[in-house]
Design an enzyme around this catalytic site. Structure first.
Site, PDB file in Angstrom:
ATOM      1  N   HIS A  73       0.850  -1.198   0.000  1.00  0.00           N
ATOM      2  CA  HIS A  73       0.000   0.000   0.000  1.00  0.00           C
ATOM      3  C   HIS A  73       0.883   1.244   0.000  1.00  0.00           C
ATOM      4  O   HIS A  73       1.729   1.406   0.869  1.00  0.00           O
ATOM      5  CB  HIS A  73      -0.913   0.013   1.224  1.00  0.00           C
ATOM      6  CG  HIS A  73      -2.098  -0.887   1.091  1.00  0.00           C
ATOM      7  ND1 HIS A  73      -3.257  -0.728   1.790  1.00  0.00           N
ATOM      8  CD2 HIS A  73      -2.291  -1.968   0.286  1.00  0.00           C
ATOM      9  CE1 HIS A  73      -4.126  -1.662   1.435  1.00  0.00           C
ATOM     10  NE2 HIS A  73      -3.555  -2.440   0.537  1.00  0.00           N
ATOM     11  N   TYR A 201      -9.684   5.611   6.667  1.00  0.00           N
ATOM     12  CA  TYR A 201      -9.944   6.013   8.058  1.00  0.00           C
ATOM     13  C   TYR A 201     -11.005   7.100   8.006  1.00  0.00           C
ATOM     14  O   TYR A 201     -10.791   8.126   7.355  1.00  0.00           O
ATOM     15  CB  TYR A 201      -8.688   6.596   8.711  1.00  0.00           C
ATOM     16  CG  TYR A 201      -7.592   5.598   8.994  1.00  0.00           C
ATOM     17  CD1 TYR A 201      -6.708   5.190   7.997  1.00  0.00           C
ATOM     18  CD2 TYR A 201      -7.419   5.077  10.274  1.00  0.00           C
ATOM     19  CE1 TYR A 201      -5.698   4.287   8.264  1.00  0.00           C
ATOM     20  CE2 TYR A 201      -6.394   4.177  10.553  1.00  0.00           C
ATOM     21  CZ  TYR A 201      -5.546   3.785   9.550  1.00  0.00           C
ATOM     22  OH  TYR A 201      -4.540   2.886   9.821  1.00  0.00           O
ATOM     23  N   PRO A 293      -5.028   0.699  18.303  1.00  0.00           N
ATOM     24  CA  PRO A 293      -4.683   0.192  16.972  1.00  0.00           C
ATOM     25  C   PRO A 293      -4.772   1.229  15.843  1.00  0.00           C
ATOM     26  O   PRO A 293      -4.415   0.921  14.706  1.00  0.00           O
ATOM     27  CB  PRO A 293      -5.697  -0.938  16.751  1.00  0.00           C
ATOM     28  CG  PRO A 293      -6.819  -0.657  17.678  1.00  0.00           C
ATOM     29  CD  PRO A 293      -6.249   0.075  18.841  1.00  0.00           C
ATOM     30  N   LYS A 297       0.412   0.253  15.005  1.00  0.00           N
ATOM     31  CA  LYS A 297       1.790   0.177  15.509  1.00  0.00           C
ATOM     32  C   LYS A 297       2.087  -1.023  16.400  1.00  0.00           C
ATOM     33  O   LYS A 297       3.256  -1.358  16.609  1.00  0.00           O
ATOM     34  CB  LYS A 297       2.119   1.443  16.318  1.00  0.00           C
ATOM     35  CG  LYS A 297       2.137   2.717  15.510  1.00  0.00           C
ATOM     36  CD  LYS A 297       3.319   2.744  14.587  1.00  0.00           C
ATOM     37  CE  LYS A 297       3.210   3.819  13.553  1.00  0.00           C
ATOM     38  NZ  LYS A 297       3.941   3.554  12.340  1.00  0.00           N
ATOM     39  N   TYR A 384       3.422   7.163  10.101  1.00  0.00           N
ATOM     40  CA  TYR A 384       2.675   5.956   9.718  1.00  0.00           C
ATOM     41  C   TYR A 384       3.618   4.874   9.167  1.00  0.00           C
ATOM     42  O   TYR A 384       3.489   3.696   9.520  1.00  0.00           O
ATOM     43  CB  TYR A 384       1.613   6.321   8.689  1.00  0.00           C
ATOM     44  CG  TYR A 384       0.528   5.296   8.521  1.00  0.00           C
ATOM     45  CD1 TYR A 384      -0.575   5.271   9.367  1.00  0.00           C
ATOM     46  CD2 TYR A 384       0.608   4.345   7.510  1.00  0.00           C
ATOM     47  CE1 TYR A 384      -1.575   4.335   9.215  1.00  0.00           C
ATOM     48  CE2 TYR A 384      -0.395   3.399   7.345  1.00  0.00           C
ATOM     49  CZ  TYR A 384      -1.482   3.399   8.196  1.00  0.00           C
ATOM     50  OH  TYR A 384      -2.471   2.461   8.042  1.00  0.00           O
TER      51      TYR A 384
HETATM   52  C1  FAD Z   1      -7.990  -8.038  19.825  1.00  0.00           C
HETATM   53  C2  FAD Z   1      -6.719  -7.356  19.344  1.00  0.00           C
HETATM   54  C3  FAD Z   1      -6.713  -6.681  18.115  1.00  0.00           C
HETATM   55  C4  FAD Z   1      -5.561  -6.032  17.662  1.00  0.00           C
HETATM   56  N1  FAD Z   1      -5.574  -5.360  16.467  1.00  0.00           N
HETATM   57  C5  FAD Z   1      -4.454  -4.720  16.082  1.00  0.00           C
HETATM   58  C6  FAD Z   1      -4.405  -4.002  14.870  1.00  0.00           C
HETATM   59  O1  FAD Z   1      -5.397  -3.933  14.150  1.00  0.00           O
HETATM   60  N2  FAD Z   1      -3.249  -3.382  14.525  1.00  0.00           N
HETATM   61  C7  FAD Z   1      -2.113  -3.457  15.316  1.00  0.00           C
HETATM   62  O2  FAD Z   1      -1.057  -2.922  14.961  1.00  0.00           O
HETATM   63  N3  FAD Z   1      -2.127  -4.140  16.453  1.00  0.00           N
HETATM   64  C8  FAD Z   1      -3.253  -4.766  16.843  1.00  0.00           C
HETATM   65  N4  FAD Z   1      -3.247  -5.452  17.984  1.00  0.00           N
HETATM   66  C9  FAD Z   1      -2.007  -5.517  18.706  1.00  0.00           C
HETATM   67  C10 FAD Z   1      -1.091  -6.592  18.143  1.00  0.00           C
HETATM   68  O3  FAD Z   1      -1.835  -7.727  17.797  1.00  0.00           O
HETATM   69  C11 FAD Z   1      -0.066  -6.859  19.228  1.00  0.00           C
HETATM   70  O4  FAD Z   1       0.690  -5.679  19.384  1.00  0.00           O
HETATM   71  C12 FAD Z   1       0.848  -8.041  18.945  1.00  0.00           C
HETATM   72  O5  FAD Z   1       0.117  -9.240  18.962  1.00  0.00           O
HETATM   73  C13 FAD Z   1       1.957  -8.091  19.990  1.00  0.00           C
HETATM   74  O6  FAD Z   1       2.598  -9.305  19.934  1.00  0.00           O
HETATM   75  P1  FAD Z   1       3.210  -9.961  21.239  1.00  0.00           P
HETATM   76  O7  FAD Z   1       3.845 -11.212  20.773  1.00  0.00           O
HETATM   77  O8  FAD Z   1       4.065  -8.962  21.945  1.00  0.00           O
HETATM   78  O9  FAD Z   1       1.983 -10.250  22.206  1.00  0.00           O
HETATM   79  P2  FAD Z   1       0.767 -11.268  21.996  1.00  0.00           P
HETATM   80  O10 FAD Z   1       0.399 -11.368  20.582  1.00  0.00           O
HETATM   81  O11 FAD Z   1      -0.258 -10.857  22.987  1.00  0.00           O
HETATM   82  O12 FAD Z   1       1.376 -12.669  22.413  1.00  0.00           O
HETATM   83  C14 FAD Z   1       1.597 -13.005  23.762  1.00  0.00           C
HETATM   84  C15 FAD Z   1       1.584 -14.529  23.893  1.00  0.00           C
HETATM   85  O13 FAD Z   1       1.898 -14.870  25.231  1.00  0.00           O
HETATM   86  C16 FAD Z   1       1.010 -15.886  25.651  1.00  0.00           C
HETATM   87  N5  FAD Z   1       0.914 -15.832  27.109  1.00  0.00           N
HETATM   88  C17 FAD Z   1       0.240 -14.922  27.862  1.00  0.00           C
HETATM   89  N6  FAD Z   1       0.394 -15.193  29.145  1.00  0.00           N
HETATM   90  C18 FAD Z   1       1.164 -16.299  29.243  1.00  0.00           C
HETATM   91  C19 FAD Z   1       1.660 -17.059  30.324  1.00  0.00           C
HETATM   92  N7  FAD Z   1       1.361 -16.761  31.585  1.00  0.00           N
HETATM   93  N8  FAD Z   1       2.436 -18.134  30.054  1.00  0.00           N
HETATM   94  C20 FAD Z   1       2.757 -18.457  28.777  1.00  0.00           C
HETATM   95  N9  FAD Z   1       2.287 -17.775  27.696  1.00  0.00           N
HETATM   96  C21 FAD Z   1       1.516 -16.697  27.937  1.00  0.00           C
HETATM   97  C22 FAD Z   1      -0.297 -15.574  24.942  1.00  0.00           C
HETATM   98  O14 FAD Z   1      -1.151 -16.679  24.846  1.00  0.00           O
HETATM   99  C23 FAD Z   1       0.230 -15.130  23.582  1.00  0.00           C
HETATM  100  O15 FAD Z   1       0.372 -16.202  22.698  1.00  0.00           O
HETATM  101  C24 FAD Z   1      -4.392  -6.084  18.461  1.00  0.00           C
HETATM  102  C25 FAD Z   1      -4.391  -6.776  19.682  1.00  0.00           C
HETATM  103  C26 FAD Z   1      -5.542  -7.401  20.135  1.00  0.00           C
HETATM  104  C27 FAD Z   1      -5.526  -8.111  21.481  1.00  0.00           C
END
Ligand code: FAD
Length: 390
Positions: A73, A201, A293, A297, A384
């Site tokens: 994009h 948006y 969101p 980011k 962005y």
């Molecule tokens: C519903 C939702 C919608 C989103 N939409 C957007 C979007 O449109 N655009 C955007 O940029 N970002 C979005 N985000 C944010 C983006 O998805 C996150 O920033 C990204 O997933 C971060 O990755 P992470 O690996 O740090 O954390 P996570 O993806 O949260 O992964 C953490 C992992 O740790 C595991 N975990 C948790 N606790 C424990 C424990 N005690 N023991 C072992 N494992 C554990 C979880 O099961 C998970 O698999 C969204 C987030 C959510 C929740």
């Protein structure tokens, strides 16, 4: 008792990408995940990758499908007052972004780690971090009905907002900066062609809306909703009607609707934890920070943290130097605060906050300025697409 070099808690994008980068540099890591592999692979979340994230995925050797199926994009639309202003990302910054669902990215990362049996333990319970402020940290956990202990040099807390890693640090040892927004996003996923080839948006007096996509045949749409709303109150037809009402006529008229594959409500929050390193424990991705969101980011910040940490750990295991590892928090937080500011600002610009007419006039004035001023558009575009790595 088992041992590894880096114990990683959480198999989201942060945990798996870190494990993959470490593995490619000959560093042993074990990932402990509380959910099942199927559950993690099915989670619907983010969908937009900055180019620096794409480059990191290439470096990790997991970008084949991203490069093949991702949609480049070069810009996006900001709709308001029944009109549209395009932010020309490519023209203003020379850079583009890539649309590729986090669900697909998660599958790519799981697949890559599957080549290393035992490197990811699924469905672990009761993870406890021990002695992370000493030179001999440990992680204990339950797996397949038995209690185990994992010795390691470092612990990477990649377990998201609800994980145990941030909570393991006593509150008096960390600072937490938080802003909770007074609304949520109701998201709907459907196998219908996107309304436009780029994201739209929309700022509207009924509330914010976002027209996004995961592929040429799968769309992801959002409408701002009340925090007290329940998904059951939103039939598909109510959602589509509300979305259309918030879009300029030229877009509303071409909206293709269909049955939802998924619908969910997410609250919006900004949160930053400082520092992001406590002795031999690092907080990575959503475990350390959350952004609304609106600026797309969250996933990109998680990848940026991983890049900084992986560089530090690779240097440590190659040379014994802890210089880069010790700079992790400082270097990661610089980017985190830039993204936090932009996500907050973009959220503030586009959402309906209150019935206060003064605040609404200011929003309208700022949107008009954005449409008139190439400097204002450039500022949005630069934020962005995200900063380059230094
Ligand atoms: C519903 C939702 C919608 C989103 N939409 C957007 C979007 O449109 N655009 C955007 O940029 N970002 C979005 N985000 C944010 C983006 O998805 C996150 O920033 C990204 O997933 C971060 O990755 P992470 O690996 O740090 O954390 P996570 O993806 O949260 O992964 C953490 C992992 O740790 C595991 N975990 C948790 N606790 C424990 C424990 N005690 N023991 C072992 N494992 C554990 C979880 O099961 C998970 O698999 C969204 C987030 C959510 C929740």
């Amino acid at each position: 008792m088992r041992s590894t070099q880096v114990a990683i808690v959480g198999a989201g994008p942060s945990g798996l990408l870190l494990a993959q980068l470490l593995s490619r540099n000959g560093i042993d890591a074990i990932v402990l995940e509380r959910r099942s592999r199927d559950y993690v692979q099915a989670r619907i979340r983010a969908g937009l990758l900055e180019w620096t994230t794409v480059e990191l995925l290439q470096e990790a050797g997991v970008a084949e499908r991203v490069m093949r199926d991702g949609l480049v994009h070069d810009g996006f639309d900001v709709a308001f007052a029944n009109g549209c202003h395009r932010i020309d990302l490519k023209g203003l910054t020379g850079r583009s972004v890539l649309v590729y669902g986090q669900t697909e990215l998660q599958k790519d990362l799981v697949q890559a780690r599957a080549s290393d049996p035992g490197a990811v333990l699924w469905e672990v319970a009761d993870v406890v971090l021990h002695d992370w402020d000493t030179r001999a940290p440990r992680v204990s956990y339950t797996h397949a009905g038995a209690r185990h202990e994992l010795r390691c040099d470092y612990i990477a807390g990649c377990d998201g907002y609800h994980g145990v890693s941030r909570a393991a640090v006593p509150p008096q040892q960390r600072l937490q900066f938080e802003r909770v927004y007074p609304f949520g996003w109701l998201g709907l996923l459907a196998d219908v062609p996107p309304l436009h080839e780029e994201l739209v948006y929309a700022h509207h007096e009924r509330g914010f809306a976002l027209c996004s996509m995961r592929s040429r045949g799968r769309s992801r749409y959002y409408v701002q909703c009340s925090l007290g709303d329940k998904v059951q109150q939103w039939s598909d037809s109510r959602f589509w009607d509300e979305l259309a009402a918030r879009l300029p006529e030229r877009y509303a008229g071409r909206l293709v609707t269909g049955p939802s594959l998924e619908k969910s409500i997410a609250p919006l929050r900004s949160l930053v934890t400082e520092p992001m390193q406590f002795g031999r424990l690092f907080l990575v991705g959503d475990a350390a920070h959350i952004v609304p969101p609106t600026g797309a980011k969250g996933l990109n910040l998680a990848a940026a943290d991983v890049r900084v940490l992986a560089r530090g750990l690779v240097e440590f295991y190659r040379t014994g130097s802890t210089t880069l590892v010790d700079e992790y928090s400082h270097r990661a937080l610089r980017r985190v605060w830039q993204a936090t500011r932009f996500s907050w600002w973009f959220t503030t610009l586009l959402h309906r906050f209150s019935a206060d007419p003064f605040a609404q006039r200011l929003q309208s004035a700022e949107l008009e300025y954005l449409a008139r001023s190439s400097a204002a558009s450039r500022t949005v575009a630069e934020n962005y697409v995200g900063p380059s790595f230094d």
